[in-house]
Design a protein around this motif. Sequence first.
Motif: not given
Length: 96
Positions: A10-13, A52-65
């Motif tokens: 879940p915490n993979v970038a 400049e629009e790129a962001m790095i987040v955790a995979l879990s945050s995308m699944v929650l979204r």
Amino acid sequence: MTEWMFSDPPNVAVFTTRSIVREGAWIARVFHDADDGSWQFHDSTPGEPPEEEAMIVALSSMVLRDGTLNDLADLPEGWCAWRDGPAAPWKRGRIG
């Protein structure tokens, strides 16, 4: 959260855009890169997003979204998925 469906932890970038994270844009395209297995999540804006629009987040945050991303947990490396709207079904194909 329900059972974790992805083989990545879940915490993979993962890579995404500010429009998705900060503005709530819907996820239109998902790439599972062949070269390193990384994940990319893009909105419906045509073309490559500016750096400049790129962001790095955790995979879990995308699944929650967006819980429909669980439907793509088995997307092979080197493949992408896309849809025509936030309620539309995902389609799949090889990248390139």
